[in-house]
Structures are given as C-alpha cells and as structure tokens.
Write a protein that holds these residues in place. Structure first.
Motif, mmCIF file in Angstrom:
data_model
loop_
_atom_site.group_PDB
_atom_site.id
_atom_site.type_symbol
_atom_site.label_atom_id
_atom_site.label_comp_id
_atom_site.label_asym_id
_atom_site.label_seq_id
_atom_site.Cartn_x
_atom_site.Cartn_y
_atom_site.Cartn_z
ATOM 1 N N PRO A 32 0.820 -1.172 0.244
ATOM 2 C CA PRO A 32 0.223 -0.160 0.074
ATOM 3 C C PRO A 32 0.739 1.124 0.229
ATOM 4 O O PRO A 32 1.761 1.612 0.387
ATOM 5 N N PRO A 33 0.441 2.161 0.085
ATOM 6 C CA PRO A 33 1.114 3.788 -0.277
ATOM 7 C C PRO A 33 1.685 4.166 0.996
ATOM 8 O O PRO A 33 0.654 3.201 2.290
ATOM 9 N N MET A 34 2.399 4.596 1.691
ATOM 10 C CA MET A 34 3.464 5.102 2.186
ATOM 11 C C MET A 34 1.868 5.936 3.728
ATOM 12 O O MET A 34 2.197 5.409 4.626
ATOM 13 N N GLU A 35 1.264 6.638 3.133
ATOM 14 C CA GLU A 35 0.539 7.197 3.956
ATOM 15 C C GLU A 35 -1.007 6.045 4.564
ATOM 16 O O GLU A 35 -1.214 6.580 5.980
ATOM 17 N N ILE A 36 -0.903 4.575 4.446
ATOM 18 C CA ILE A 36 -1.980 4.130 4.703
ATOM 19 C C ILE A 36 -0.773 3.863 5.218
ATOM 20 O O ILE A 36 -1.214 2.203 6.695
ATOM 21 N N CYS A 37 1.054 2.840 6.092
ATOM 22 C CA CYS A 37 1.653 2.237 6.294
ATOM 23 C C CYS A 37 1.977 3.207 7.684
ATOM 24 O O CYS A 37 2.381 2.546 8.626
ATOM 25 N N LYS A 38 1.737 4.932 7.804
ATOM 26 C CA LYS A 38 2.089 5.600 8.725
ATOM 27 C C LYS A 38 1.566 5.458 9.923
ATOM 28 O O LYS A 38 2.067 5.243 10.905
ATOM 29 N N GLY A 39 0.422 4.872 9.966
ATOM 30 C CA GLY A 39 -0.773 4.806 10.873
ATOM 31 C C GLY A 39 0.317 3.495 11.468
ATOM 32 O O GLY A 39 -0.088 3.262 13.231
ATOM 33 N N LYS A 40 1.335 2.498 11.782
ATOM 34 C CA LYS A 40 1.376 1.758 11.881
ATOM 35 C C LYS A 40 0.416 0.341 12.311
ATOM 36 O O LYS A 40 0.312 -0.146 13.557
ATOM 37 N N HIS A 41 -0.485 0.811 11.811
ATOM 38 C CA HIS A 41 -2.057 -0.758 11.988
ATOM 39 C C HIS A 41 -1.815 -1.911 11.356
ATOM 40 O O HIS A 41 -1.963 -1.643 9.863
ATOM 41 N N LEU A 42 -1.462 -3.042 11.606
ATOM 42 C CA LEU A 42 -2.055 -3.945 10.888
ATOM 43 C C LEU A 42 -2.601 -4.481 10.250
ATOM 44 O O LEU A 42 -3.090 -4.218 8.786
ATOM 45 N N TYR A 43 -4.089 -4.180 10.574
ATOM 46 C CA TYR A 43 -5.254 -4.240 9.833
ATOM 47 C C TYR A 43 -6.106 -3.322 8.745
ATOM 48 O O TYR A 43 -6.149 -3.683 7.834
ATOM 49 N N THR A 44 -5.094 -1.746 9.100
ATOM 50 C CA THR A 44 -5.550 -0.944 8.123
ATOM 51 C C THR A 44 -4.369 -1.534 7.501
ATOM 52 O O THR A 44 -5.381 -0.928 5.772
ATOM 53 N N ILE A 45 -3.829 -2.006 7.248
ATOM 54 C CA ILE A 45 -2.467 -2.739 6.056
ATOM 55 C C ILE A 45 -3.260 -3.921 5.685
ATOM 56 O O ILE A 45 -3.471 -3.823 4.273
ATOM 57 N N ALA A 46 -3.344 -4.915 6.094
ATOM 58 C CA ALA A 46 -4.246 -6.001 5.584
ATOM 59 C C ALA A 46 -5.188 -5.278 5.042
ATOM 60 O O ALA A 46 -5.977 -5.812 3.184
ATOM 61 N N ARG A 47 -6.708 -4.773 5.537
ATOM 62 C CA ARG A 47 -7.432 -4.448 4.499
ATOM 63 C C ARG A 47 -7.194 -3.636 3.570
ATOM 64 O O ARG A 47 -7.704 -3.610 2.445
ATOM 65 N N TYR A 48 -6.453 -2.584 3.146
ATOM 66 C CA TYR A 48 -5.599 -2.151 2.039
ATOM 67 C C TYR A 48 -5.552 -3.344 1.277
ATOM 68 O O TYR A 48 -6.066 -3.106 -0.464
ATOM 69 N N LEU A 49 -5.162 -4.040 0.846
ATOM 70 C CA LEU A 49 -4.138 -4.995 0.780
ATOM 71 C C LEU A 49 -5.828 -6.087 0.261
ATOM 72 O O LEU A 49 -5.380 -6.267 -1.452
ATOM 73 N N GLN A 50 -6.212 -5.998 0.759
ATOM 74 C CA GLN A 50 -7.095 -6.759 0.550
ATOM 75 C C GLN A 50 -8.358 -6.433 -0.547
ATOM 76 O O GLN A 50 -8.143 -7.552 -1.595
ATOM 77 N N ARG A 51 -8.448 -5.228 -0.146
ATOM 78 C CA ARG A 51 -9.550 -4.828 -1.489
ATOM 79 C C ARG A 51 -8.603 -4.458 -2.946
ATOM 80 O O ARG A 51 -8.958 -4.380 -3.889
ATOM 81 N N ALA A 52 -7.009 -3.985 -3.289
ATOM 82 C CA ALA A 52 -6.050 -3.729 -3.473
ATOM 83 C C ALA A 52 -5.979 -5.298 -4.454
ATOM 84 O O ALA A 52 -5.777 -5.322 -6.064
ATOM 85 N N ASP A 53 -6.624 -6.233 -3.477
ATOM 86 C CA ASP A 53 -6.212 -7.572 -4.765
ATOM 87 C C ASP A 53 -7.802 -7.861 -5.015
ATOM 88 O O ASP A 53 -7.622 -8.754 -6.454
ATOM 89 N N GLU A 54 -8.681 -7.252 -4.831
ATOM 90 C CA GLU A 54 -9.988 -7.873 -4.943
ATOM 91 C C GLU A 54 -9.992 -6.911 -6.839
ATOM 92 O O GLU A 54 -10.003 -6.851 -7.414
ATOM 93 N N ARG A 55 -9.686 -5.230 -6.372
ATOM 94 C CA ARG A 55 -9.362 -4.424 -7.809
ATOM 95 C C ARG A 55 -8.100 -5.144 -8.785
ATOM 96 O O ARG A 55 -8.398 -5.067 -9.630
ATOM 97 N N ASP A 56 -7.038 -5.708 -8.391
ATOM 98 C CA ASP A 56 -6.071 -5.808 -9.536
ATOM 99 C C ASP A 56 -6.498 -7.078 -9.911
ATOM 100 O O ASP A 56 -7.065 -7.763 -10.806
ATOM 101 N N GLU A 57 -7.841 -7.970 -9.328
ATOM 102 C CA GLU A 57 -8.526 -9.266 -10.090
ATOM 103 C C GLU A 57 -9.525 -8.749 -10.863
ATOM 104 O O GLU A 57 -9.084 -8.776 -12.003
ATOM 105 N N LYS A 58 -10.079 -7.808 -10.406
ATOM 106 C CA LYS A 58 -11.054 -7.355 -11.744
ATOM 107 C C LYS A 58 -9.873 -6.567 -12.919
ATOM 108 O O LYS A 58 -11.054 -6.908 -14.336
ATOM 109 N N ILE A 59 -9.054 -5.719 -12.645
ATOM 110 C CA ILE A 59 -8.594 -5.503 -13.529
ATOM 111 C C ILE A 59 -7.873 -6.656 -14.392
ATOM 112 O O ILE A 59 -8.198 -5.613 -15.643
#
Length: 866
Positions: free
Chosen positions: A743-770
C-alpha cells in the motif's frame, strides 16, 4: 526497665536473630525492609487482609501498644503458615463434585472449603487456598448438616465471570467469597438476602461501576474489597455495615470521600489509594478504632488535620499527593509507627513530628526538604528512614541517637559529608548515599558491623578506607561512578560480598588479593581503564555475571576456563581485533556481548558454547555473515546490527538452523534480500531489519506465526505481500522510509496491521477485476497469428482445439480459455505480477494496439469503482 536498657535489649535480639538468618541471605538482598515497608502497600492492593490484621500492634487499656508486634519477622510468618496448614488438615474437609453449567457465563469450578475462623485469620494471603477442595453448589442441605459444615470459602478468582454468579446463593453458610479478576459489572439478579452470613467479600479487579444499596443487608461483613474497579460513588448504605473492620476501595474513580463512613466505628483498616480525593471530611475523627489508613496517590493539597485525631492510628500512607506542610497537631498521633509521605512537596518538617516517639518507619523520598532538625534524636525506635531526592546539604549529628535504625537512604541530595557519629548506628543494615557530593568514606564505617548493603555510587570518592574490611557481613557494595584510581583492597577481605559494582571509575589494575573473593557472584567493572583481562579474575570460580565493557582489553587469559560458573560475560567496547577463542571454553555461558570491537571473523570453536542463548556481535568488522553462528542451535537472541561496523550484504540459508531463535537484529547493514527459507525460524518473535536494502519479503516469511515485532524501516520495499495478515501475532510494525506503492506510505504510517491488510485485500480485489478486463481486451483484439507467438512468450502450450479451424469455439473464447489456464498454472503470482508478464509478452510480439488499450484501462482505473 529504663528506655536505654530496653533499646539495648532490642538491639541484642535483632543481632541474635540476624545470626540465625544470615547464611540463608547471602545470595539474596536482605528482605527485612521489604517485609516492613510492604505492609501498607499490601493493604493498598487488598492482598494482605489477615497479614495486616495479624501484625497490627495490640492495644492495651491505656492506649499504648506493644512495639514488638510491629516488627514483622520472618519466623512469625513461618509460624503462622505452619499453624494454618495444621488447622486446615485438622478442621478442613474437601470435596470434589461436578458443578452444573450456566449458559450466561463460563462454568468455573467452585473452590469451596470448610475453614474455622482461627485458620482463616492465620492465613497470610487471602487467596492462598491451594489446599481447598471443590464442592458443588447443589450439595444438599442434609449433606451439609451431616458433614457439619459451618464456614464455607468460595474462591472464583479469574474464572471469566461476566456477572455475579447466582449459583453461589444455592450454597448455604458461605462466609468467605472471592470473585477477584473477573469481568463482573453489577450485582444484577443477585439476592443478597441469601448471603446474610457473609463475612468476607472480595471483588477486586472487576468492572463494577457502583455498589447496590442492598449491600447494607450484609450485616456480618467484616472485610470488603472492591479495589481496581470503575466506581465513582459509594452508596450511603455502606454505613449500615457496622461490623466491618477492613475496607479496600483502591484504584477507583472516587472524588468525594464516602458519606456516613464515620458510622463504621469498628473500622480498623481503610484504604482509598489511587482515587481522585481532594478533601477529607472532619467527621473521619469518629473512626476511633482506625489503625491503618492509606490515601496514597490522590489529589490532597493539605495534610487533613482530622487525621491527627485518630487515637489508634499506627500506619498512615499519604504518598503521591501534593502536600507542602504538616500541621503541628500531628504530635497528637501518639502511637503512630509508620508515616509514608514520598512524592509530595514538603519543604520542612515541624518540630512536633519529632514528638512521635513510637515512629518506626518514616519515608520522605522526593520532597523539597532542605534540612532535618536535630530533634530527630527523639526517634529512638526508628528502623527505616528514607530521605532520597530532597535538597539536603547535611544530616544532623544527632541522628546517631536513632540507635535502632536499620535502613538509612539519603540518595540524590546535596550532601558533601556524613555525620561524624554515623558509626554509632550499630544496627544499620542498609546505607544508601548515591548521587551526592561525598568526597570520602570515613574510617569509622568499620563500626557498622551489621551492614548488609552499602551504596555510594555517583559521588566524588577517590579511595575507600581499608577499615571497611571490618564490615564483615556486607553482601552488596555499589561504588560506581566515583573517582577511584586503585582497587580498594579492603573489599577483598569481605568474605560474604557477593555483589560488587565499581564501574565508572579510573582503575587500571586488578590486584591479586581479589582472588580471596571467591564468593563473588556479580561483578561490574565496566568503564574503567583496564588494559588486560587479569589472571586474578580467573580465580573467581563462583562468578556468574561479569561486565568488563568500555575498557581497553585486547586479549583474554586462557585461565578463564576456570570460571565455570560464568553465565553472563560482557566485553563490548574494548579493543578486540580477533574473537577471543578462550571464551569458547565457558560451556555454561548463556549471554555474551562482544559488540563494538574490531572482530572480522568467528572461530568454529564457538560451537562449544552449547548453552548460549543471547549473543551480541554488533558493530564489528565482519567481511561476511559468520556462518559459524548457525551451529548455535540453543541461540534465542542474535544481534548483528552494524551501525558502527562493516556492512553485511547477505544472509546465509543456514540461518534457518537456529530454530530456537526468538530475536534477530540485522539492522544497519546492506542486506538486499531475506533468505527464501526464513519461514523455518518458527520461534521468531522479533525481527529488526531497519536500514538495509531489502526489496521484498519471501513467501515463507508469512509462516512466522509467532512474530510480534517487525521493523523494516529504511529499506527498498515497494509492495507488501497480501498475506501479511497471516502473521496473527504481529503487534508492532514499522515500514517507514520505504518507496511503498502497495500500500502507499500514508496507509503504513499509522502502523496498524489491520489497516494495511484491509487495503491489500481491497487492492487484490481491484487487481483481480482489472486483470479480468485485460484478459477480455487481449481476447477481443489479438489475431490468430499473434496468439500463437503470444502463447510461446508466456510458455503456454496450446491444445489442438485452440488452433483448429474446425472448432466451434470462437477465437476470443479460445484466447480467454488459454489465459485462464495460464493463470491457474501461475496461481502463486499476484494479479499485478500476472498483468506485468502479459504486457511484456505483448510487447515482444509487437501487439502495440492492445498495449495502448490496456494503458487506457490502467489510466482510467483511478476513477473506476468496481
């Protein structure tokens, strides 16, 4: 008997008891201070009901008390324990019967036992009912009568209860009920009429926000503990508990002193520590039997004058308030034996405080006292005096009349010298004068023959008198951070000295006399001027801890093999150019720190360190990672950070052999990649790889399911693996200063694993559709001729059906089917990686029109919502 004779007799008794206990206390610090000063702190947590009750001085008809009863000797505790055990075995009956389950809460087993009031009173810890059995709440009334049960104890500590257990009400004759460390929020549904015989109720460490008014029904209650809850108000009905003698309300949110509390005329112990009290009402003086009062860590700005009119008060704790002065009425506390006022704002002590002739413990650490009156000589029974962290420039000579003093602590003041008559304190066991401006230790210290612990660190002492050798009972000495040039020879004659700190001085040589100190267990000799590892040190065959860091040592004596007891060896910040192979003879060594040297390689003999658990070799000059370390299968922590050393560029695959490794620090190197088999480090809990050149995490990294700390700042990571949420134990993460896009750096700055994992999950779904859309673009636009070459570039074997002219399947459908097969074949790759391979293959066959359409799709994805 005169007072002088009485003091002499007490001193003789103390010395006699000391002789008996001495040998058992050589390796551990004396705990006489802990036994005494821990009394009220135990009360503060509500964990010493019976101990406090047992140790409270006995009052005579004249209002005086027996001083010896406040001397909390170990022998008395042991006697009580033996008595308790014998009473339980004679009077107690235990049962093991199953308990019914409750749907609304867990089904813990009820620990119940019959105990007589005598055995209950002699118990040291109110939760120490290990000998108690278990009994069912469904035990019939007939059986109870037949078994002669009178006093039943129910212990449901830490059973995960969400509400007050109603099953308890089915048990008759419950007198002692412990529900500590649960999550009970209220008494809802409980009929307290069923517990009218209750004498002890403990609900500490729950989630109570209030007490019900029905609490007044428990007329027989003697002890109530509701500490560590969320209570802000105590109902006035508590005043109906006329038999209560011990009340613990610590660690709540109480701002106003409980109303009508003065009605509890039998109250002996009251603890309101760690609340938000600002005022104590004058009505408190009605508690004529109150003997122990704890008001520590509240918001009191004035010493409540009403406290001076509690005639039986023997222990008062006002630590951690904002009190700046004491009233002259304090002299009315005729039998006060213990006053704790650490962490306040006292600037002086009124002369009236020295009228308290029964004082045994006075703690005044962290105030603003500038002087102590010579009237302190009145404290002839004083045993503990702490005056640390004040502004004292001198201690009055008259302190030498406090002949019963056992502990004197004067650290962090402005003292330049000690009282001349300090040697008269014959009973002194602990003497701490750290961080002052003391220039010399007087020769008369030799008269302090009962000394156990002596601390003079952080002064400007240049030498230690040889007479210290007469303090034969000393077990611990701290002389660190002074100006000592020569090792004090007098220390070598102390046959019971086991702990010596003399670091931060200017000693360049260790004398041969130190070989007489074979009993030494702990030696801190760091930050001196040693040039060699002395042969004489090797005579210390019982030494377990040795710190020689920050000296100028280059070599180790071969005789170090004699130090078979050594567990911890610290040699960091010396002048070693080669690893001291002699250390490898220490088969019992568990911790070795040889960081901040000039070592280039590790010898194979290091494998002889069979029990090594922690190894710090950071900031050295290794050309490559020392593969010899991978033989250390017992290793749990390895630090090879090179902030001041030569940078490593790679880690060996053999690193995975260290299967017990829990902590790995490879930070501040130039490592480009993590070994593919890193996942075999199944025990890894902490991984620090900050400031390297790591560009990706291998798939096996995601199998480190015990990993809790992951530090990867300052690397070259552009993407995090989608499965990072598989690291279920991960708590602390840091990906700062990486060129992260996914994910972009602004997602990682909060250092919350849930936020990072949630972003990656949505990014995977997006990449899958693309990717699916890209498949359609390729299928709809590729020519049959290009399709063949395209498949070759993707290493995709075409079936005859795909290329048959007679096939009923259209070209676009055949292409899509082939791409789907290719995708399944490469299911280990992400959608983004597959997309990149497709574009490369299309570029190689010159299908630029298709690439342009894919580019348009990619540019538009930022506005497309899937």
């Amino acid at each position: 008997m005169s007072e002088k004779e009485d003091s002499s007799e007490e001193a003789e008794d103390t010395t006699s008891q000391f002789r008996k206990e001495f040998k058992s206390q050589l390796v551990e610090e004396p705990n006489f201070i802990k036994e005494t000063s821990g009394l009220l702190r135990g009360a503060s947590d509500g964990k010493l009901f019976h101990q406090i009750s047992d140790m409270r001085p006995t009052m005579d008809t004249s209002g005086a008390h027996d001083d010896t009863s406040t001397s909390f000797s170990e022998s008395k505790s042991k006697g009580n324990e033996e008595q308790r055990k014998s009473q339980v075995s004679e009077n107690g009956t235990t049962y093991d019967i199953l308990q019914s389950t409750d749907e609304t809460s867990p089904s813990p087993s009820l620990s119940v036992s019959e105990m007589t009031p005598e055995s209950e009173a002699s118990s040291v810890d109110f939760l120490s009912y290990d000998t108690l059995g278990r009994i069912s709440p469904q035990l019939s009334e007939e059986n109870e009568k037949g078994l002669g049960i009178d006093n039943v104890t129910v212990n449901l500590k830490a059973k995960g209860l969400q509400e007050f257990p109603k099953d308890i009400l089915k048990i008759k004759y419950v007198k002692y009920l412990y529900l500590d460390e649960n999550q009970i929020k209220s008494f809802e549904g409980a009929d307290l009429n069923e517990l009218l015989g209750l004498e002890i109720l403990s609900l500490q460490d729950n989630r109570l926000s209030s007490l019900p008014s029905e609490i007044q029904l428990l007329h027989n209650l003697r002890i109530l503990n509701i500490s560590h809850n969320q209570i802000s108000h105590i109902p006035k009905e508590i005043s109906q508990l006329r038999n209560i003698s011990q009340l613990f309300l610590n660690n709540n949110y109480i701002e106003n002193f409980p109303s009508d509390l003065e009605s509890l005329r039998n109250l002996e112990i009251l603890s309101l520590a760690k609340n938000n009290l600002r005022h104590i009402p004058d009505t408190l003086s009605s508690l004529k039997n109150l003997s122990i009062l704890n008001l520590e860590y509240n918001q009191l700005t004035i010493f409540p004058k009403v406290l001076c009119f509690l005639p039986k008060l023997i222990s008062l704790n006002l630590t951690g308030n904002l009190i700046s002065s004491l009233p002259k009425e304090i002299s009315e506390l005729k039998i006060l034996g213990k006053l704790l006022m650490d962490h306040n704002k006292l600037t002086f002590l009124p002369v009236q405080i020295f009228h308290l002739l029964r004082m045994q413990e006075l703690q005044l650490t962290d105030n603003k006292l500038e002087a102590i009156s010579h009237k302190i000589e009145n404290f002839r029974k004083l045993r503990i005096l702490t005056l640390d962290k004040n502004l004292l420039e001198e201690i009055p000579e008259k302190i030498s009349n406090c002949v019963m003093l056992e502990c004197l602590s004067l650290s962090d003041n402005k003292l330049t010298k000690l009282p001349k008559n300090i040697y008269k304190l014959k009973n002194l066991r602990e003497f701490h004068v750290n961080r002052n401006m003391i220039m010399r230790i007087p020769e008369d210290i030799s008269h302090l023959t009962n000394m156990f612990s002596l601390e003079f660190s952080g002064n400007i002492i240049t030498d230690v008198p040889i007479e210290i050798k007469n303090c034969r009972k000393i077990t611990k000495i701290d002389l660190s951070y002074n100006k000592i040039i020569y090792f004090p020879l007098g220390l070598c004659a102390l046959e019971y000295l086991y702990h010596l700190s003399i670091h931060g001085n200017y000693i360049s040589e260790i004398p041969g006399d130190i070989s007489f100190s074979k009993q030494l267990v702990h030696l801190e000799f760091n930050e001196n001027k040693l040039l060699i590892f002395s042969e004489h040190l090797c005579s210390l065959i019982n030494l377990q801890y040795l710190d020689l860091s920050k000296n100028q040592i280059r070599k180790i004596s071969p005789s170090i093999s004699n130090m078979a007891s050594l567990r911890v060896l610290i040699l960091c910040c010396n002048k070693f150019e080669t690893f001291p192979i002699e250390v490898c003879t220490l088969e019992n060594l568990q911790v070795l720190d040889i960081s901040e040297n000039q070592i280039q390689e590790i010898p194979s003999e290091i494998c002889n360190l069979k029990g090594i658990q922690k190894l710090n070799i950071s900031s050295n000059q290794f050309v490559n990672f020392p593969i010899e370390l991978c033989q250390l299968q017992s290793l749990e922590e390895l630090n090879i950070s090179q902030i001041h050393g030569r940078k490593l560029t790679r880690l060996p695959q053999e690193l995975s052999n260290m299967t017990l490794l829990k902590g790995l620090d490879i930070s501040n190197n130039a490592i480009r990649e993590i070994p593919e088999n890193v996942g075999e480090l199944r025990s890894l809990v902490s991984f620090n790889a900050n400031n390297n050149q790591i560009s990706y995490l291998p798939p096996s990294f995601l199998s480190l399911n015990k990993l809790q700390q992951l530090q990867l700042s300052g690397n070259n990571l552009t993407a995090l693996p989608s499965g990072i949420n598989n690291l279920i134990s991960l708590k602390n993460i840091n990906f700062d200063d990486n060129p992260l896009l996914r994910p972009p750096m602004e997602i990682c700055k909060g250092k919350h694993l849930y936020t990072i994992a949630r972003y990656l999950q949505r990014a995977d779904e997006r990449d899958e559709k693309i990717l699916e859309k890209i498949f359609k673009i390729v299928a709809n636009n590729i020519t049959k001729a290009n399709f063949k070459f395209f498949c070759q570039k993707l290493n995709l074997v075409l079936s005859e059906t795909d290329m048959s002219t007679k096939s009923t399947v259209s070209l676009s459908e055949a292409v899509h089917q082939a791409l789907t097969r290719w995708r399944m074949k490469n299911n280990n790759l992400s959608s983004a990686a597959l997309k990149d391979q497709l574009i490369r293959a299309l570029t190689m066959i010159g299908a630029y029109e298709i690439i342009d359409k894919i580019t348009v799709l990619q540019l538009s994805t930022c506005t497309i919502k899937f």
